[in-house]
Design a protein around this motif. Structure first.
Motif, PDB file in Angstrom:
ATOM      1  N   LEU A  46      28.117  33.652  32.521  1.00  0.00           N
ATOM      2  CA  LEU A  46      29.156  34.648  32.765  1.00  0.00           C
ATOM      3  C   LEU A  46      28.698  35.986  32.203  1.00  0.00           C
ATOM      4  CD1 LEU A  46      32.044  34.929  33.946  1.00  0.00           C
ATOM      5  CD2 LEU A  46      32.880  34.751  31.592  1.00  0.00           C
ATOM      6  N   GLU A  47      28.465  36.934  33.101  1.00  0.00           N
ATOM      7  CA  GLU A  47      27.972  38.243  32.688  1.00  0.00           C
ATOM      8  C   GLU A  47      29.086  39.208  32.329  1.00  0.00           C
ATOM      9  OE1 GLU A  47      23.688  39.119  34.576  1.00  0.00           O
ATOM     10  OE2 GLU A  47      25.370  39.587  35.889  1.00  0.00           O
ATOM     11  N   CYS A  48      30.210  39.140  33.056  1.00  0.00           N
ATOM     12  CA  CYS A  48      31.247  40.132  32.818  1.00  0.00           C
ATOM     13  C   CYS A  48      32.631  39.583  33.125  1.00  0.00           C
ATOM     14  CB  CYS A  48      30.986  41.401  33.620  1.00  0.00           C
ATOM     15  SG  CYS A  48      31.041  41.185  35.405  1.00  0.00           S
ATOM     16  N   VAL A  49      33.616  40.241  32.519  1.00  0.00           N
ATOM     17  CA  VAL A  49      35.025  39.938  32.712  1.00  0.00           C
ATOM     18  C   VAL A  49      35.694  41.210  33.221  1.00  0.00           C
ATOM     19  CG1 VAL A  49      37.179  39.286  31.577  1.00  0.00           C
ATOM     20  CG2 VAL A  49      35.015  38.234  30.860  1.00  0.00           C
ATOM     21  N   VAL A  50      36.405  41.110  34.345  1.00  0.00           N
ATOM     22  CA  VAL A  50      37.090  42.263  34.926  1.00  0.00           C
ATOM     23  C   VAL A  50      38.494  41.847  35.332  1.00  0.00           C
ATOM     24  CG1 VAL A  50      34.950  43.353  35.736  1.00  0.00           C
ATOM     25  CG2 VAL A  50      36.190  41.780  37.249  1.00  0.00           C
ATOM     26  N   ASN A  51      39.323  42.836  35.629  1.00  0.00           N
ATOM     27  CA  ASN A  51      40.696  42.575  36.043  1.00  0.00           C
ATOM     28  C   ASN A  51      41.055  43.383  37.282  1.00  0.00           C
ATOM     29  OD1 ASN A  51      41.090  42.634  32.638  1.00  0.00           O
ATOM     30  ND2 ASN A  51      41.684  40.815  33.774  1.00  0.00           N
ATOM     31  N   THR A  52      41.951  42.814  38.082  1.00  0.00           N
ATOM     32  CA  THR A  52      42.479  43.561  39.223  1.00  0.00           C
ATOM     33  C   THR A  52      43.438  44.651  38.764  1.00  0.00           C
ATOM     34  OG1 THR A  52      44.254  41.945  39.541  1.00  0.00           O
ATOM     35  CG2 THR A  52      42.219  41.637  40.826  1.00  0.00           C
ATOM     36  N   HIS A  53      44.043  44.471  37.588  1.00  0.00           N
ATOM     37  CA  HIS A  53      44.881  45.481  36.952  1.00  0.00           C
ATOM     38  C   HIS A  53      45.218  44.979  35.552  1.00  0.00           C
ATOM     39  CE1 HIS A  53      47.670  42.646  38.787  1.00  0.00           C
ATOM     40  NE2 HIS A  53      48.693  43.160  38.109  1.00  0.00           N
ATOM     41  N   SER A  54      45.837  45.824  34.763  1.00  0.00           N
ATOM     42  CA  SER A  54      45.959  45.530  33.333  1.00  0.00           C
ATOM     43  C   SER A  54      47.280  44.895  32.923  1.00  0.00           C
ATOM     44  CB  SER A  54      45.746  46.818  32.528  1.00  0.00           C
ATOM     45  OG  SER A  54      46.708  47.800  32.885  1.00  0.00           O
ATOM     46  N   HIS A  55      48.063  44.367  33.845  1.00  0.00           N
ATOM     47  CA  HIS A  55      49.280  43.656  33.454  1.00  0.00           C
ATOM     48  C   HIS A  55      48.900  42.400  32.660  1.00  0.00           C
ATOM     49  CE1 HIS A  55      51.905  45.646  36.806  1.00  0.00           C
ATOM     50  NE2 HIS A  55      51.620  46.461  35.806  1.00  0.00           N
ATOM     51  N   PRO A  56      49.665  42.068  31.625  1.00  0.00           N
ATOM     52  CA  PRO A  56      49.255  41.011  30.686  1.00  0.00           C
ATOM     53  C   PRO A  56      48.984  39.652  31.318  1.00  0.00           C
ATOM     54  CG  PRO A  56      51.056  42.289  29.760  1.00  0.00           C
ATOM     55  CD  PRO A  56      50.891  42.766  31.173  1.00  0.00           C
ATOM     56  N   ASP A  57      49.701  39.294  32.390  1.00  0.00           N
ATOM     57  CA  ASP A  57      49.454  37.986  32.994  1.00  0.00           C
ATOM     58  C   ASP A  57      48.090  37.911  33.668  1.00  0.00           C
ATOM     59  OD1 ASP A  57      50.614  39.824  34.866  1.00  0.00           O
ATOM     60  OD2 ASP A  57      51.007  38.179  36.255  1.00  0.00           O
ATOM     61  N   HIS A  58      47.444  39.038  33.871  1.00  0.00           N
ATOM     62  CA  HIS A  58      46.108  39.048  34.477  1.00  0.00           C
ATOM     63  C   HIS A  58      44.998  39.224  33.439  1.00  0.00           C
ATOM     64  CE1 HIS A  58      47.502  39.155  38.714  1.00  0.00           C
ATOM     65  NE2 HIS A  58      48.582  39.633  38.125  1.00  0.00           N
ATOM     66  N   THR A  59      45.331  39.753  32.282  1.00  0.00           N
ATOM     67  CA  THR A  59      44.324  40.006  31.237  1.00  0.00           C
ATOM     68  C   THR A  59      44.331  38.952  30.148  1.00  0.00           C
ATOM     69  OG1 THR A  59      45.831  41.396  29.927  1.00  0.00           O
ATOM     70  CG2 THR A  59      44.533  42.490  31.639  1.00  0.00           C
ATOM     71  N   VAL A  60      45.232  37.981  30.221  1.00  0.00           N
ATOM     72  CA  VAL A  60      45.462  37.057  29.111  1.00  0.00           C
ATOM     73  C   VAL A  60      44.210  36.269  28.705  1.00  0.00           C
ATOM     74  CG1 VAL A  60      46.294  35.214  30.655  1.00  0.00           C
ATOM     75  CG2 VAL A  60      47.036  35.269  28.271  1.00  0.00           C
ATOM     76  N   GLY A  61      43.289  36.038  29.607  1.00  0.00           N
ATOM     77  CA  GLY A  61      42.100  35.248  29.264  1.00  0.00           C
ATOM     78  C   GLY A  61      40.899  36.055  28.833  1.00  0.00           C
ATOM     79  N   ASN A  62      41.010  37.368  28.828  1.00  0.00           N
ATOM     80  CA  ASN A  62      39.839  38.210  28.574  1.00  0.00           C
ATOM     81  C   ASN A  62      39.147  37.899  27.252  1.00  0.00           C
ATOM     82  OD1 ASN A  62      40.515  39.464  30.955  1.00  0.00           O
ATOM     83  ND2 ASN A  62      40.952  41.470  30.060  1.00  0.00           N
TER      84      ASN A  62
END
Length: 233
Positions: A46-62
């Motif tokens: 795994l080279e990188c972690v990105v998000n479609t947007h910064s709402h918490p339900d999408h960033t929770v695993g970062n």
């Protein structure tokens, strides 16, 4: 070309691993444990972690993904600076699609679009920015993609949203086929399938305009129809 693996987590969220050769990127990695296990099983780095947007339900695993794999986080500003990701030597285009949030992006490669909460199955995301014009332009940008494009969205609301569509347009002949294709373990639809059922992609369809007029809603211009559709979400 890169490949994609879908993961479900929480009640209805969807996240993704995009991979090529032995390299991978996590998009909305809320299913961190499952993703890490799958990466190990498939000998992927795994080279990188990105998000479609910064709402918490999408960033929770970062944080878990970065801590346990050493992957780099690439935030919105960095994504916008380059507008591309490179995974295993293959390019993934980053499309800015403000509307649901100011920092919403979609990831596009080959015939695949990871659309986050910009384009959902049967609807679009709620316009939390209040910028209806900007959101319309974002959706029109996605509509420029080929109808063969496969949509991988940020949530599974298919059953709920098809009920909404059926109530809005009860004689739509494509709803039953759409629901028959529903597979919660491998959820995706083509842009063509979305256009047939999703009223938020059909704001210029005379039938949608007629439905809005029957409801006493503004429908004269494209923007009128778009705002009217957003008001009945």
């Amino acid at each position: 070309m890169p490949e994609i693996k879908q993961f479900s987590y929480a009640k209805d969220n969807l996240g993704y691993i995009v991979f090529h050769n032995d390299r991978a990127a996590a998009i909305d990695g809320g299913a961190a444990d499952e993703m890490i296990s799958w990466l190990a099983q498939n000998d992927l780095i795994l080279e990188c972690v990105v998000n479609t947007h910064s709402h918490p339900d999408h960033t929770v695993g970062n944080q878990a993904l970065m801590k346990r794999t050493g992957a780099q986080f690439i935030g919105f500003d960095a994504l916008m600076a380059k507008r591309v990701l490179w995974i295993g030597g293959e390019k993934i285009d980053v499309i800015h699609t403000p509307g649901h949030s100011a920092d919403s992006v979609c990831f596009h490669f080959d015939d695949i679009l990871v659309s986050g909460d910009t384009l959902l199955y049967g609807k679009v995301g709620r316009c939390f920015t209040g910028d209806h014009g900007g959101f319309l332009q974002s959706v029109k940008t996605l509509l420029e993609l080929p109808e063969t494009t496969t949509i991988y969205a940020g949530h599974d609301y298919v059953t709920e949203y098809m009920e909404f569509v059926r109530n809005l347009e009860p004689d739509n002949p494509y709803i039953d086929a759409y629901l028959k294709r529903y597979d919660p373990n491998n959820l995706h639809y083509s842009m063509a399938e979305e256009i047939r059922v999703n009223p938020y992609l059909r704001f210029n369809d005379p039938k949608i305009a007629s439905i809005l007029k029957e409801k006493g809603m503004p429908a004269e211009t494209e923007f009128d129809r778009w705002q009217s559709l957003l008001s009945i979400m």
